[in-house]
Motif scaffolding. Structure first.
Motif, PDB file in Angstrom:
ATOM      1  N   ARG A 145      48.272  64.054 107.710  1.00 58.82           N
ATOM      2  CA  ARG A 145      49.145  63.395 108.664  1.00 58.82           C
ATOM      3  C   ARG A 145      49.635  64.446 109.637  1.00 58.82           C
ATOM      4  NH1 ARG A 145      50.726  58.498 108.156  1.00 58.82           N
ATOM      5  NH2 ARG A 145      48.481  58.607 108.170  1.00 58.82           N
ATOM      6  N   PHE A 188      55.978  76.558  99.473  1.00 58.62           N
ATOM      7  CA  PHE A 188      55.192  75.563 100.178  1.00 58.62           C
ATOM      8  C   PHE A 188      54.108  74.953  99.295  1.00 58.62           C
ATOM      9  CE2 PHE A 188      57.072  78.183 103.372  1.00 58.62           C
ATOM     10  CZ  PHE A 188      57.386  77.289 104.391  1.00 58.62           C
ATOM     11  N   ALA A 189      53.787  73.677  99.600  1.00 59.55           N
ATOM     12  CA  ALA A 189      52.589  73.066  99.030  1.00 59.55           C
ATOM     13  C   ALA A 189      51.459  73.225 100.040  1.00 59.55           C
ATOM     14  CB  ALA A 189      52.839  71.592  98.740  1.00 59.55           C
ATOM     15  N   TRP A 190      50.265  73.352  99.530  1.00 58.50           N
ATOM     16  CA  TRP A 190      49.075  73.489 100.374  1.00 58.50           C
ATOM     17  C   TRP A 190      48.359  72.159 100.457  1.00 58.50           C
ATOM     18  CZ3 TRP A 190      47.961  77.830 103.074  1.00 58.50           C
ATOM     19  CH2 TRP A 190      48.790  78.921 102.797  1.00 58.50           C
ATOM     20  N   LEU A 191      48.215  71.658 101.675  1.00 58.79           N
ATOM     21  CA  LEU A 191      47.494  70.409 101.874  1.00 58.79           C
ATOM     22  C   LEU A 191      46.009  70.752 102.083  1.00 58.79           C
ATOM     23  CD1 LEU A 191      50.112  68.498 104.022  1.00 58.79           C
ATOM     24  CD2 LEU A 191      50.061  69.018 101.590  1.00 58.79           C
ATOM     25  N   PRO A 192      45.142  69.729 102.073  1.00 56.51           N
ATOM     26  CA  PRO A 192      43.703  70.039 102.063  1.00 56.51           C
ATOM     27  C   PRO A 192      43.248  71.012 103.153  1.00 56.51           C
ATOM     28  CG  PRO A 192      44.022  67.734 101.548  1.00 56.51           C
ATOM     29  CD  PRO A 192      45.383  68.280 101.881  1.00 56.51           C
ATOM     30  N   LEU A 251      44.462  74.527 102.313  1.00 61.81           N
ATOM     31  CA  LEU A 251      43.772  75.056 101.135  1.00 61.81           C
ATOM     32  C   LEU A 251      42.373  75.550 101.501  1.00 61.81           C
ATOM     33  CD1 LEU A 251      44.561  75.314  98.172  1.00 61.81           C
ATOM     34  CD2 LEU A 251      43.512  73.080  97.769  1.00 61.81           C
ATOM     35  N   GLU A 270      57.220  82.284  97.148  1.00 63.72           N
ATOM     36  CA  GLU A 270      55.973  82.218  96.393  1.00 63.72           C
ATOM     37  C   GLU A 270      54.867  82.493  97.390  1.00 63.72           C
ATOM     38  OE1 GLU A 270      54.356  79.365  92.996  1.00 63.72           O
ATOM     39  OE2 GLU A 270      54.200  78.379  94.918  1.00 63.72           O
ATOM     40  N   HIS A 329      41.211  64.259  97.158  1.00 60.52           N
ATOM     41  CA  HIS A 329      41.374  65.411  98.047  1.00 60.52           C
ATOM     42  C   HIS A 329      42.187  66.488  97.358  1.00 60.52           C
ATOM     43  CE1 HIS A 329      39.667  63.063 101.267  1.00 60.52           C
ATOM     44  NE2 HIS A 329      40.468  62.073 100.905  1.00 60.52           N
ATOM     45  N   GLU A 330      41.756  67.720  97.540  1.00 57.65           N
ATOM     46  CA  GLU A 330      42.423  68.807  96.824  1.00 57.65           C
ATOM     47  C   GLU A 330      43.617  69.353  97.609  1.00 57.65           C
ATOM     48  OE1 GLU A 330      39.881  71.903  95.408  1.00 57.65           O
ATOM     49  OE2 GLU A 330      41.517  72.944  94.367  1.00 57.65           O
ATOM     50  N   VAL A 331      44.706  69.536  96.899  1.00 58.70           N
ATOM     51  CA  VAL A 331      45.905  70.174  97.431  1.00 58.70           C
ATOM     52  C   VAL A 331      46.336  71.226  96.407  1.00 58.70           C
ATOM     53  CG1 VAL A 331      46.609  68.093  98.676  1.00 58.70           C
ATOM     54  CG2 VAL A 331      47.459  68.485  96.366  1.00 58.70           C
ATOM     55  N   HIS A 332      47.414  71.900  96.681  1.00 63.84           N
ATOM     56  CA  HIS A 332      47.897  72.889  95.706  1.00 63.84           C
ATOM     57  C   HIS A 332      49.406  73.013  95.818  1.00 63.84           C
ATOM     58  CE1 HIS A 332      47.153  76.154  92.868  1.00 63.84           C
ATOM     59  NE2 HIS A 332      48.191  76.740  93.431  1.00 63.84           N
ATOM     60  N   PHE A 333      50.070  72.736  94.732  1.00 68.19           N
ATOM     61  CA  PHE A 333      51.529  72.813  94.714  1.00 68.19           C
ATOM     62  C   PHE A 333      51.993  74.094  94.057  1.00 68.19           C
ATOM     63  CE2 PHE A 333      53.689  69.011  96.193  1.00 68.19           C
ATOM     64  CZ  PHE A 333      52.592  68.230  96.505  1.00 68.19           C
ATOM     65  N   PRO A 334      53.185  74.531  94.415  1.00 63.45           N
ATOM     66  CA  PRO A 334      53.754  75.679  93.710  1.00 63.45           C
ATOM     67  C   PRO A 334      54.083  75.309  92.264  1.00 63.45           C
ATOM     68  CG  PRO A 334      55.344  74.747  95.266  1.00 63.45           C
ATOM     69  CD  PRO A 334      54.059  74.024  95.485  1.00 63.45           C
ATOM     70  N   LEU A 388      55.657  64.115  98.325  1.00 64.13           N
ATOM     71  CA  LEU A 388      54.767  64.524  99.421  1.00 64.13           C
ATOM     72  C   LEU A 388      54.223  63.290 100.137  1.00 64.13           C
ATOM     73  CD1 LEU A 388      53.216  66.804 100.889  1.00 64.13           C
ATOM     74  CD2 LEU A 388      51.360  66.421  99.260  1.00 64.13           C
ATOM     75  N   VAL A 389      53.788  62.309  99.353  1.00 65.46           N
ATOM     76  CA  VAL A 389      53.222  61.110  99.970  1.00 65.46           C
ATOM     77  C   VAL A 389      54.320  60.332 100.700  1.00 65.46           C
ATOM     78  CG1 VAL A 389      52.041  58.921  99.507  1.00 65.46           C
ATOM     79  CG2 VAL A 389      51.292  61.032  98.370  1.00 65.46           C
ATOM     80  N   ASP A 442      56.802  61.619 102.107  1.00 68.97           N
ATOM     81  CA  ASP A 442      57.084  62.454 103.254  1.00 68.97           C
ATOM     82  C   ASP A 442      56.120  62.173 104.413  1.00 68.97           C
ATOM     83  OD1 ASP A 442      58.620  64.487 104.203  1.00 68.97           O
ATOM     84  OD2 ASP A 442      57.455  66.100 103.286  1.00 68.97           O
ATOM     85  N   LEU A 443      54.861  61.900 104.088  1.00 64.96           N
ATOM     86  CA  LEU A 443      53.827  61.857 105.118  1.00 64.96           C
ATOM     87  C   LEU A 443      53.287  60.462 105.401  1.00 64.96           C
ATOM     88  CD1 LEU A 443      51.764  65.066 104.186  1.00 64.96           C
ATOM     89  CD2 LEU A 443      53.484  64.810 105.971  1.00 64.96           C
ATOM     90  N   TYR A 444      53.334  59.561 104.426  1.00 67.99           N
ATOM     91  CA  TYR A 444      52.661  58.271 104.613  1.00 67.99           C
ATOM     92  C   TYR A 444      53.681  57.136 104.643  1.00 67.99           C
ATOM     93  CZ  TYR A 444      47.828  59.915 104.094  1.00 67.99           C
ATOM     94  OH  TYR A 444      46.606  60.504 104.291  1.00 67.99           O
ATOM     95  N   ASP A 482      47.332  53.645 104.989  1.00 69.41           N
ATOM     96  CA  ASP A 482      47.097  55.026 104.549  1.00 69.41           C
ATOM     97  C   ASP A 482      46.536  55.069 103.129  1.00 69.41           C
ATOM     98  OD1 ASP A 482      48.215  55.949 106.944  1.00 69.41           O
ATOM     99  OD2 ASP A 482      50.241  55.891 106.099  1.00 69.41           O
ATOM    100  N   LEU A 501      45.008  56.395  98.119  1.00 66.73           N
ATOM    101  CA  LEU A 501      44.917  57.846  98.224  1.00 66.73           C
ATOM    102  C   LEU A 501      44.910  58.424  96.817  1.00 66.73           C
ATOM    103  CD1 LEU A 501      45.275  60.580  99.819  1.00 66.73           C
ATOM    104  CD2 LEU A 501      47.728  60.283  99.439  1.00 66.73           C
ATOM    105  N   ILE A 558      44.967  62.350  95.296  1.00 73.14           N
ATOM    106  CA  ILE A 558      44.993  63.791  95.565  1.00 73.14           C
ATOM    107  C   ILE A 558      45.117  64.535  94.242  1.00 73.14           C
ATOM    108  CG2 ILE A 558      45.716  63.896  97.976  1.00 73.14           C
ATOM    109  CD1 ILE A 558      48.552  63.749  97.231  1.00 73.14           C
TER     110      ILE A 558
END
Lengths: 583, 583
Positions: free
Chosen positions: A7, A38-42, A45, A152, B65-70, B115-116, B118-120, B125, B128, B130
């Motif tokens: 988004r 922070f989180a990493w979005l696709p 990443l 982090e 879809h790949e993401v990465h959280f702390p 997160l979702v 926050d953005l969607y 949408d 989804l 992730i």
């Protein structure tokens, strides 16, 4: 993009100050979870993975082996090396259910040292360099600028182990060379600066600084190739001047001259010299600092520097390693009536106040420029009086020198390569000869050729992966959005299908398939019912280097290839996209 | 291997109980850092990366879809969902320098939900899914068996978001299918068992269990294909029996029969029945439990189960969700004189003690097998007296049923697929319809087709990457060491140069080059001065699937290809190794 998790946002995040932070959030690369976390979005990443892959390849080329340590480590080894306490508030500490102390590792010197101690025992096992790419934690007081200073962050940290100093030199050089290759592949400008190694107990240390206005570090460089951190800059010491013929000092009244500026004004008004006016450089400013040592004791020192300079916070920290430094307080002055605030000098009409013959017991350290035979206007340690023409080495002495004054553009580089300038930089890498500090503390020894136990010597080498990503974003953007260099772009090509004509979408799909066959990573904007303007704006914001637009031209068998960096658009036949991009 | 970071050990680690733990440490794949916390050495990291790659590919194939959280997350969202407290001691909690509360996330439902949110904002949408592959933390009370139950571990956790229940079903199925493909590619046997979903607030939940003697879970399966966690097993309820003609209950003296065994012995000795002896299955055991509810209140309940069964800890937890359960204490009995310890029953000569007409106020729940018309020997609530022939539904009632009794081999599967057996398994995956629990708590809503706000429905899907690695090691080893399947082996081929003849080393080097050209990952044992025996032992311990030995045969132009799994050795010409392996 119909299915992709993304988004884009029209508004800058409220807390963002720098372009990389704003754009990485707006373009959907990262998302804040907590201050500095922070989180990493696709998309983010993917860029991160590309940087990591480059680092990994160059580590392998340098003969380093990849391992992976936990972030959660027990307290004990960090207690042994002193870092459990030295790190202060910057260390995240926690306890497990049994009350055992743990930390989230800011770096892993202790753990790597213990691992090698655990497994290796002979010089034959060395040299060894091992590395990890890992998420680290530091509880920064003021996390800022998005990824540039987070709590982090992802780092590549490598550690080398050698039985000899020559071995360490070679391991150090191999990592340093790898760093040069990494930054070259990333297309990042860098300056290798000498860094101070003293406080960490090591012998040699260099930082890779990326020149950028958003950098937190100031560094010093000359046109002739000298570069150093301000902390590591060493002053060129002028030659001493003979005392012969220098007049005796004169004590002169100087009311209301507690600052250098008022002192210079008064000197020029009341005591002018014939050939040229007095300047701040003619005065000697004596600054009283209170040092708190690691054992808790408090010590006053006086540092004398030319009046046209300031105490530099970072340089003074290096000058007094292992201490906390603050300006002397009113209480300190009250306890030391020998120092007359605003009029402090090493000498008074009653005799030596500071220096070798002092009776105050307070250490006095001079800027290296204050060489024997230089003449100064300085405080007379009597209220409202200064002494003019006080000659260093003749009228006063010191207990040593201190590199505490700031570096000023035009100062000569210590290697004779000409005057220096000051520039802003961001630390993106650090290579460091730790020497035997950690091996000594944790007992890492191996048997040498003669069967004798020797302590291993170590290096540590760090690259900030997430900081590099932000720095690249910072360097490569315009007012429309990100402009990724090819080496780290999340995708190679961004294909847009625009308009309402199904033929454009079909053509775009054909192009995507052809590009993927040719091993390009493709992002396909197949979203229906969006105006071309929205799609163009998103493409510019995301910053994929090459954009292919399938629109009205499809009826004539052509699409547009748009270069994000140059803005150039070229018409290309639908079946010619792959070769146009390859060319 | 001259340069590779590896040290194999001859001794098992002192704290290791299971083969995978012993061998992964001895073969230099992992190294302990703290209880349940391990460092990954190069070999281990390679296997882990291969498993992650398979997971990643199948997630992409499933459209995730790949993401990465702390790992470090703020307390607030976990407070909202209640997990901050519900997790108890298993949660690692910490504070930052400002005193703000953080946790090391055990799973990320809250963060993904936010997160979702926050953005969607629209049903368009969705759906989804992730996912991330990430290091997680749980402060296990008893970390054990190496990687099988660690305090830091790597998981793939995915979360799906849908606007409708049908959408959730489809997302759930897509992940479930992906898990089947993942385990097939990993060559892992698995059973999909129904898991209890109640306590987590969800509607459907299945676990992927890997049958293994070292598994911590017991599961139930029938030859006809039924499989369930013991918690999720539902009892087949027998048909009720008519009361007509059933004799009246008799109260009989039964001294010293506080246990079922002594009761049955006494019944057969003193009150035998003509056709067949009494057994434990003829008795009704009434167990008093003390439940502590979330609000802190304490409640006694009595559970009646056939005397040949035991209360099952896991099933009873599911029967009383959201409570802490312990056996009633002496104080509880003292406070409830209506319950005569050792002789508890729902009925006494004075009337109903438990059940609908009870005056004790204590809830009484019966095993589903205690249907109307069944006759029981049970306590008479009078010291040293039991009642024989007490008929359910006629002489006593209950306040409900409870699935608290253990499952016994031979119990009928609820789907009619025949008798079940019990087996040991290890949870390697979990798919879970969370429903709207997290979306409700955190306010994740989207606009539906009609412009109405609807709460999103979610699924969560986990695979334990490091646990899978250990499970594969557990399954694939022999007394010499590890025996990796090709899909996850750290290297494809292990080439050994043996003996003192340089020709063998040269031939080995040629073979390594040829294999690498053919895109095999090769580990080359080029260590000089080691006996062939040591090299063979190391090769067997490391467990690379194919081993090539260049030794004395090189003089005759041949090497040996050794299959680690079968032990078969074949002579192959030096230039025929690549084709021999391909064949």
């Amino acid at each position: 993009m119909t299915n992709f998790f993304l988004r884009t946002l029209r508004e800058d995040p409220a807390d963002a100050e720098v372009a990389s932070h704003k754009l990485l959030v707006r373009a959907g690369y990262i998302r804040r979870q907590a201050p500095g976390v922070f989180a990493w979005l696709p998309l983010g990443l993917r860029v991160k993975a590309k940087i990591e892959q480059i680092v990994r390849e160059e580590m392998a080329a340098a003969g380093a082996h990849e391992v992976h340590f936990p972030a959660l480590l027990p307290r004990e080894p960090y207690e042994v090396t002193g870092r459990w306490t030295e790190y202060g508030d910057a260390l995240f500490r926690l306890q497990d259910r049994k009350g055992a102390d743990y930390l989230l590792a800011p770096t892993h010197e202790e753990a790597f040292t213990l691992l090698v101690k655990d497994l290796y025992s002979s010089y034959k096992d060395l040299p060894l360099t091992i590395f990890q790419i890992q998420d680290k934690y530091r509880d920064e007081a003021r996390p800022r600028a998005g990824l540039l200073r987070g709590r982090e962050f992802t780092m590549k940290d490598a550690y080398s182990f050698d039985a000899s100093d020559a071995g360490l030199d070679a391991s150090y050089q191999a990592q340093r060379d790898a760093y040069e290759r990494i930054f070259a592949r990333l297309g990042m400008e860098y300056v290798i600066v000498k860094a101070d190694a003293g406080a960490m107990g090591g012998s040699k240390s260099e930082e890779f600084l990326h020149p950028t206005p958003v950098g937190e570090d100031t560094f010093v460089r000359s046109a002739g190739g000298y570069a150093a951190n301000v902390e590591a800059f060493t002053t060129v010491v002028p030659e001493a001047v003979p005392f012969d013929g220098l007049p005796e000092p004169r004590i002169l009244p100087s009311p209301n001259t507690r600052t250098i500026a008022t002192l210079v004004d008064l000197a020029n008004a009341e005591y002018p010299r014939p050939d040229r006016p007095w300047t701040a450089a003619d005065t000697l400013k004596n600054v009283v600092l209170a040092l708190t040592h690691l054992d808790g004791t408090r010590e006053l020192v006086v540092v004398g520097i030319p009046g046209d300079r300031e105490i530099d916070d970072k340089r003074v920290e290096v000058a007094f390693p292992g201490t906390e430094i603050e300006p002397a307080t009113e209480a300190d002055f009250a306890a030391n009536p020998g120092l007359v605030k605003g009029y402090i000098g090493p000498w008074s009409p009653a005799g030596a106040v500071l220096g070798e013959e002092s009776t105050t017991g307070i250490r006095y350290l001079l800027d290296p420029r204050v060489v024997d035979g230089t003449e100064w206007i300085t405080g007379a340690n009597v209220d409202e009086q200064h002494v003019f023409g006080l000659v260093a080495g003749r009228d006063f002495t010191a207990d040593g020198t201190a590199e505490a004054a700031n570096v000023v553009p035009g100062d000569p580089a210590p290697d004779g390569s000409g005057p220096v300038e000051l520039a802003r930089g961001m630390e993106i890498g650090h290579v460091f000869q730790l020497g035997r500090k950690y091996a000594d503390a944790l007992g890492l020894k191996v048997l040498d050729e003669n069967g004798k136990l020797v302590t291993v010597t170590m290096g540590s080498y760090g690259i900030g992966v997430t900081r590099i990503l932000a720095a690249i974003a910072e360097d490569h953007h315009d007012d429309k959005g990100l402009v990724w260099p090819e080496a780290v772009a999340p995708f190679d090509v961004h294909v847009l299908a625009t308009g309402k004509d199904q033929a454009a979408f079909d053509a775009a799909e054909t192009i995507v398939a052809a590009l993927e066959d040719a091993r390009y990573d493709v992002l396909f904007d197949d979203r229906p019912k969006l105006s071309p303007g929205v799609k163009f704006a998103d493409a510019e914001l995301l910053g994929v280097p090459k954009i292919v637009i399938a629109g009205r031209g499809v009826a004539d068998g052509v699409v547009e290839v748009w270069d994000r960096a140059s803005g150039e658009r070229t018409q290309v036949p639908i079946d010619g996209v792959v070769s146009a991009l390859a060319g």
